[in-house]
Design a protein around this motif. Structure first.
Motif, PDB file in Angstrom:
ATOM      1  N   ASN A  16      -1.854  44.422   9.862  1.00 21.38           N
ATOM      2  CA  ASN A  16      -2.228  44.109   8.487  1.00 21.38           C
ATOM      3  C   ASN A  16      -1.078  44.504   7.561  1.00 21.38           C
ATOM      4  O   ASN A  16      -0.941  45.675   7.207  1.00 21.38           O
ATOM      5  CB  ASN A  16      -3.497  44.881   8.115  1.00 21.38           C
ATOM      6  N   PRO A  17      -0.261  43.543   7.169  1.00 18.68           N
ATOM      7  CA  PRO A  17       0.907  43.869   6.343  1.00 18.68           C
ATOM      8  C   PRO A  17       0.568  44.622   5.064  1.00 18.68           C
ATOM      9  O   PRO A  17       1.416  45.338   4.532  1.00 18.68           O
ATOM     10  CB  PRO A  17       1.509  42.508   6.013  1.00 18.68           C
ATOM     11  N   ALA A  18      -0.663  44.490   4.598  1.00 19.80           N
ATOM     12  CA  ALA A  18      -1.026  45.212   3.379  1.00 19.80           C
ATOM     13  C   ALA A  18      -0.980  46.723   3.614  1.00 19.80           C
ATOM     14  O   ALA A  18      -0.883  47.502   2.677  1.00 19.80           O
ATOM     15  CB  ALA A  18      -2.421  44.800   2.911  1.00 19.80           C
ATOM     16  N   ARG A  19      -1.056  47.143   4.880  1.00 13.25           N
ATOM     17  CA  ARG A  19      -0.965  48.566   5.197  1.00 13.25           C
ATOM     18  C   ARG A  19       0.459  49.009   5.507  1.00 13.25           C
ATOM     19  O   ARG A  19       0.675  50.153   5.894  1.00 13.25           O
ATOM     20  CB  ARG A  19      -1.768  48.876   6.457  1.00 13.25           C
ATOM     21  N   ASP A  47      -1.139  47.899  -6.641  1.00 17.36           N
ATOM     22  CA  ASP A  47      -1.819  48.134  -5.363  1.00 17.36           C
ATOM     23  C   ASP A  47      -0.836  48.249  -4.195  1.00 17.36           C
ATOM     24  O   ASP A  47      -1.224  48.300  -3.041  1.00 17.36           O
ATOM     25  CB  ASP A  47      -2.866  47.049  -5.088  1.00 17.36           C
ATOM     26  N   LEU A  48       0.438  48.343  -4.500  1.00 17.79           N
ATOM     27  CA  LEU A  48       1.448  48.478  -3.444  1.00 17.79           C
ATOM     28  C   LEU A  48       1.390  49.876  -2.812  1.00 17.79           C
ATOM     29  O   LEU A  48       1.154  50.857  -3.495  1.00 17.79           O
ATOM     30  CB  LEU A  48       2.823  48.283  -4.090  1.00 17.79           C
ATOM     31  N   PRO A  50      -5.509  49.363   1.925  1.00 19.27           N
ATOM     32  CA  PRO A  50      -6.331  48.410   1.180  1.00 19.27           C
ATOM     33  C   PRO A  50      -7.792  48.834   1.023  1.00 19.27           C
ATOM     34  O   PRO A  50      -8.393  48.554  -0.004  1.00 19.27           O
ATOM     35  CB  PRO A  50      -6.235  47.119   1.984  1.00 19.27           C
ATOM     36  N   TYR A  67      -5.282  36.974   7.325  1.00 17.83           N
ATOM     37  CA  TYR A  67      -5.490  38.320   6.788  1.00 17.83           C
ATOM     38  C   TYR A  67      -6.647  38.363   5.784  1.00 17.83           C
ATOM     39  O   TYR A  67      -7.206  39.416   5.524  1.00 17.83           O
ATOM     40  CB  TYR A  67      -4.205  38.851   6.129  1.00 17.83           C
ATOM     41  N   ARG A  89       1.308  37.670  -4.984  1.00 14.62           N
ATOM     42  CA  ARG A  89       1.356  37.562  -3.528  1.00 14.62           C
ATOM     43  C   ARG A  89       0.384  36.536  -2.958  1.00 14.62           C
ATOM     44  O   ARG A  89       0.232  36.428  -1.745  1.00 14.62           O
ATOM     45  CB  ARG A  89       1.164  38.940  -2.885  1.00 14.62           C
ATOM     46  N   ARG A 106      -5.211  35.056  -0.751  1.00 17.36           N
ATOM     47  CA  ARG A 106      -4.653  36.401  -0.632  1.00 17.36           C
ATOM     48  C   ARG A 106      -5.524  37.188   0.343  1.00 17.36           C
ATOM     49  O   ARG A 106      -6.747  37.175   0.216  1.00 17.36           O
ATOM     50  CB  ARG A 106      -4.594  37.082  -2.008  1.00 17.36           C
ATOM     51  N   THR A 131      -5.936  40.912   2.764  1.00 16.02           N
ATOM     52  CA  THR A 131      -5.462  42.264   3.085  1.00 16.02           C
ATOM     53  C   THR A 131      -6.325  42.892   4.170  1.00 16.02           C
ATOM     54  O   THR A 131      -6.613  44.087   4.143  1.00 16.02           O
ATOM     55  CB  THR A 131      -5.492  43.166   1.837  1.00 16.02           C
ATOM     56  N   LYS A 132      -6.750  42.066   5.124  1.00 18.63           N
ATOM     57  CA  LYS A 132      -7.605  42.615   6.195  1.00 18.63           C
ATOM     58  C   LYS A 132      -6.849  42.668   7.509  1.00 18.63           C
ATOM     59  O   LYS A 132      -5.806  42.045   7.670  1.00 18.63           O
ATOM     60  CB  LYS A 132      -8.823  41.730   6.367  1.00 18.63           C
ATOM     61  N   ASP A 133      -7.458  43.384   8.463  1.00 14.97           N
ATOM     62  CA  ASP A 133      -6.821  43.572   9.768  1.00 14.97           C
ATOM     63  C   ASP A 133      -7.070  42.411  10.708  1.00 14.97           C
ATOM     64  O   ASP A 133      -8.119  41.772  10.667  1.00 14.97           O
ATOM     65  CB  ASP A 133      -7.391  44.820  10.439  1.00 14.97           C
TER      66      ASP A 133
END
Ligand code: SF4
Ligand code: SF4
Ligand code: SF4
Lengths: 184, 660
Positions: free
Chosen positions: A41-44, A98-99, A103, B105, B158, B204, B206-208
């Motif tokens: 998960n790139p957000a992490r 939120d960077l 998440p 995602y 994003r 958008r 932001t999940k795994d």
């Protein structure tokens, strides 16, 4: 104050070579998953590629310190005719964006240089980047012992901000109790 | 727990505004993997053969691939599937870029769209929050510029966005769907999106995404990484520079275009210019390209950089990749590369396919020159080569005047115009414009690839087998030495034996049987890539790529927990290929449709060609009309397909065995 030897780990970033692929984000998130590589998960990720395609802005930024409060002012940089926005270069996990936050929990993320046991040859983002944007270097330096202490303090401070001192103390003592039970 | 896939589709009915997140059947991964495979099944289940492209029931599916979003390099494709307005068959244009991974995602494998919105809208997917938003203020905006506008409107830099331009809004049959540096172009899916009143989809996520055995998976990816480095450092010898590397053709990087410009046919796929690449041209092109390209860029999680940010003079910025650099210039007979940077900006913002559209424009001018289209259609058209192309491009995108007819593509336009125009439609197969290449000797491999593949467009199905034999036996023996990608050792002999001239050369060699085996292998690779979402440039459409039949099963197994080997993986994608074929058979596809244009080669061999096609059909387990037999379908657990084909009289009694 006591001196200790410390390996200073540096990742040199040749941003001009970055093609914006985000491979670095992908592996960073997988490496830090628990268990390792169980999820992506790139957000992490603790590296984020800042992109503004039409402005020709592509560069990776590493997660740095957590900060409880955003900056009072903002800067705008102009380099090579390109205008970079106020927070582009900043490494902080900061309330203004939120960077560099988990998440779900919002907990701050910080690049740990892929500390591992046994150690990795190179940080994972460096390994994944096939455009040689990220180059890893190590050197040894003597530093004050306190520095290591300081890192821990920052981590704990962010937890205090997130959950409050009281909760944190409660949790720590609960954990301690558990530990005692299991070891006895 | 679902591995690699999210296990959810987003079902959107634009007519009612109903949005549902639907859990999918985990069995589907085992039978059809994902991506194209599982999308074809949805069309099979829900779209009867009577449904036409612009009916509200026609599904428009945006799919990720099974391994998109994992650390597998170059796995980033969006597969769009829908009934094509141009061919009435199931088309599946694909795009690279960043959108597909973002969708994964966000928690979805596919977005399945049906119905038509009452007014122009766009879809905004932010993880679990999904809304249909008004887009009337975005009508007429360019497919490239609107992406920035939506990002601003949503205040989400994003968000990744797929969008159509004016051409899609106007239901042009060659309208594309654009996303960052990529587009899903072939077959007119942009027109279907426009017909559904859907301007864009913003995502958008932001999940795994979960991996079954991530550590094992990474071991395989590390091997792939080492091989990518090796191939990037050691371009292949004995092939033109443009074919020597991995990734999509590196046309943003290379300036030397001698091979393309001299081998391909200019205008409406008319004329080869064997002396085109002069030192003056090379100089001008170098200067032009260097001034236009600001930076080379990649798709999501890819080491290569096939695209570029174009910043040319006062032309609004955009991103480009690959062959569009040449198609407009060649079709217009313009030698100055500056023209490319200017016209592509227009074409990409209109949202038009860069393969078909330039041929259609050239076709329009041919008809005028031949007196078939009178001058009244061209009132106001500039005289110069460049200006007239801009002029006609605008007409097509807006379906204005003659542009309205041409917007249906060469095949349909020729039939609407009549008066001899049909003869100028000389480069379509199944009503779809093909590569602009016309050569001398019939080539058995290309005969099959042109004629039979469901992908419709030749460059998307070829790849692992060199386009031409190497001149000497020594060179060939050298080439096969590290050819680890082959499914079987016997292919080495096929290649070493293959000569430029004589008994072991085209048209008689590769023999019909060998040609069938080679083409079947290449198709299988394409079908794997299209199921997992891998860029063909790193797998099926590339000489000696990082991914091949020997590492796909390991990678997919580690990611998903399936226990695949080469055979079982091949079986799965053959299942989806046969399902796709049967879907098209239901819509009328037959052997008569499977033929390259008359003038595709100068030397043709009708009897031999018929034998090649029959041999291939038989090899695939299809009857002599190109329809899968019951026996083949049952081998693939597709008895329900055989039942349907029989019920509709498409498979007749006594045609159930493979050797019929
Ligand atoms: S060094 Fe490791 S932790 Fe830091 S950004 Fe790179 S992969 Fe992430
Ligand atoms: S992997 Fe390298 S090239 Fe790709 S985004 Fe990260 S730093 Fe840039
Ligand atoms: S090889 Fe090129 S086209 Fe393919 S994914 Fe990589 S950058 Fe994109």
């Amino acid at each position: 104050m006591a001196k200790i030897k410390k390996i200073i780990k540096t990742i040199r970033v040749d941003a001009d070579k970055c093609n914006g692929c985000r491979a670095c984000e992908v592996v960073c998130s997988g490496f830090h998953a628990d268990p390792k590589w169980s999820s992506i998960n790139p957000a992490r990720s603790r590296i984020q590629v800042i992109t503004d395609r039409m402005k020709d802005i592509w560069f990776p930024v590493f997660a740095g310190e957590y900060t409880p409060a955003e900056c009072a002012g903002r800067n705008i940089y102009e380099i090579d005719g390109k205008e970079y926005d106020e927070c582009h270069f900043c490494r902080a996990s900061c309330p203004s964006r939120d960077l560099f936050k988990e998440p779900d929990s919002g907990l701050p993320l910080k690049c740990d240089m892929c500390e591992d046991d046994p150690p990795q040859e190179e940080p994972l983002c460096v390994q994944a980047c096939l455009n040689d944007v990220l180059v890893y270097e190590e050197r040894e330096e003597e530093v004050d012992e306190e520095v290591a202490q300081e890192e821990m303090e920052i981590g704990i401070k962010s937890l205090i901000d997130e959950y409050g001192l009281e909760n944190l103390v409660d949790t720590v003592s609960r954990l301690l109790q558990k530990e005692e039970q299991t070891s006895s | 727990m679902r591995y690699a896939e999210t296990g959810y589709n987003l079902e959107v009915d634009l007519s009612t505004g109903n949005i549902e997140k639907v859990e999918t059947d985990p069995k589907l991964m085992e039978t059809l993997l994902g991506g194209l495979g599982t999308s074809v099944k949805l069309h099979w289940d829900r779209t009867p053969p009577e449904t036409k492209a612009f009916d509200p029931e026609n599904l428009l599916i945006f799919s990720t691939g099974l391994l998109v979003g994992t650390p597998m390099y170059s796995c980033n494709r969006t597969l769009v599937t829908t009934v094509s307005p141009q061919t009435d068959l199931l088309c599946y244009p694909m795009a690279g870029g960043f959108w597909s991974a973002e969708l994964k995602y966000a928690g979805y494998d596919k977005i399945v769209i049906r119905g038509k919105a009452p007014k122009l809208v766009y879809l905004w997917i932010n993880n679990d929050q999904v809304e249909i938003r008004d887009a009337t203020h975005l009508r007429g905006k360019g497919a490239v510029e609107v992406q920035e506008l939506i990002r601003e409107e949503l205040n989400e830099p994003r968000a990744q966005i797929s969008a159509i331009g004016v051409a899609g809004e106007n239901r042009c049959f060659t309208a594309s769907i654009e996303q960052s540096r990529s587009s899903a172009s072939r077959g007119g899916a942009g027109g279907v999106m426009g017909d559904k009143n859907l301007k864009a989809i913003a995502v958008r996520g932001t999940k795994d995404i979960y991996l079954y055995d991530g550590a094992k998976f990474m071991e395989h990816i590390e091997e792939v990484r080492a091989y990518i480095r090796h191939r990037n450092e050691n371009p292949l010898k004995g092939v033109p520079a443009i074919l020597s590397g991995i990734g999509s053709p590196q046309e943003m990087l290379h300036i030397d275009e001698k091979w393309h410009t001299e081998s391909f046919a200019w205008g409406n796929a008319r004329m080869r210019r064997r002396d085109f690449w002069t030192p003056e041209i090379a100089k001008q092109w170098a200067a032009s390209q260097n001034s236009a390209i600001k930076r080379l860029i990649s798709c999501f999680n890819c080491s290569q950089q096939c695209g570029a940010l174009i910043a040319f003079q006062d032309v609004p910025r955009y991103m480009m990749k690959c062959f569009s650099k040449l198609t407009y210039a060649m079709a217009a007979y313009v030698e100055d590369l500056d023209f490319t940077w200017k016209i592509c900006e227009r074409a990409f913002n209109y949202g038009l396919d860069s393969f078909s559209t330039p041929q259609i424009l050239a076709f329009g001018f041919e008809l005028r020159d031949a007196g078939i289209l009178s001058d009244k259609y061209f009132e106001g058209c500039p005289k110069d080569k460049e200006g007239r192309f801009f002029w006609l491009l605008e007409k097509v995108a807006h379906r204005d005047g003659i542009g309205d007819i041409l917007a249906d593509g060469t095949y349909w336009a020729a039939r609407r115009i009549g008066n001899g125009a049909e003869a100028f439609d000389h480069n379509t197969i199944k009503k779809h414009e093909q590569m602009n290449i016309k050569l001398g000797m019939m080539d058995p491999l290309y005969l099959l690839m042109y004629s039979t593949n469901e992908k419709m467009s030749i460059p998307q199905i070829e790849g692992n087998w060199p386009q031409m034999p190497f001149p000497t036996r020594e060179q060939r023996e050298e080439f096969v030495k590290d050819w680890i990608h082959l499914p079987d050792e016997k292919f080495k002999k096929y290649f070493v034996d293959w000569e430029l001239r004589g008994e072991f050369a085209n048209p008689h060699y590769p023999t019909p049987q060998i040609a069938s085996e080679i083409v079947d292998w290449m198709e299988t690779l394409h079908n794997i890539d299209d199921a997992i979402g891998l860029c063909a440039g790193m797998g099926s459409f590339c000489l000696k790529p990082p991914y091949h039949i020997h590492n796909y099963p390991k990678i997919i197994s580690a990611a998903t927990g399936m226990d695949l080997d080469e055979e079982s993986l091949t079986q799965i994608v053959h299942r989806s290929r046969n399902l796709h074929r049967a879907f098209n058979n239901l819509r009328g596809l037959r052997r008569v449709d499977e033929k390259p244009p008359e003038d595709n080669w100068k030397y043709r061999f009708p009897e031999l060609e018929a034998e090649i096609l029959s041999t291939y059909y038989k090899y695939k387990g299809w009857n002599n009309d190109g329809i899968p037999t019951r026996e083949r379908l049952e081998e693939l657990n597709l008895a329900f397909v055989a039942d349907d084909l029989e019920k509709r009289g498409i498979l007749k009694n006594g045609q159930d065995k493979k050797d019929n």
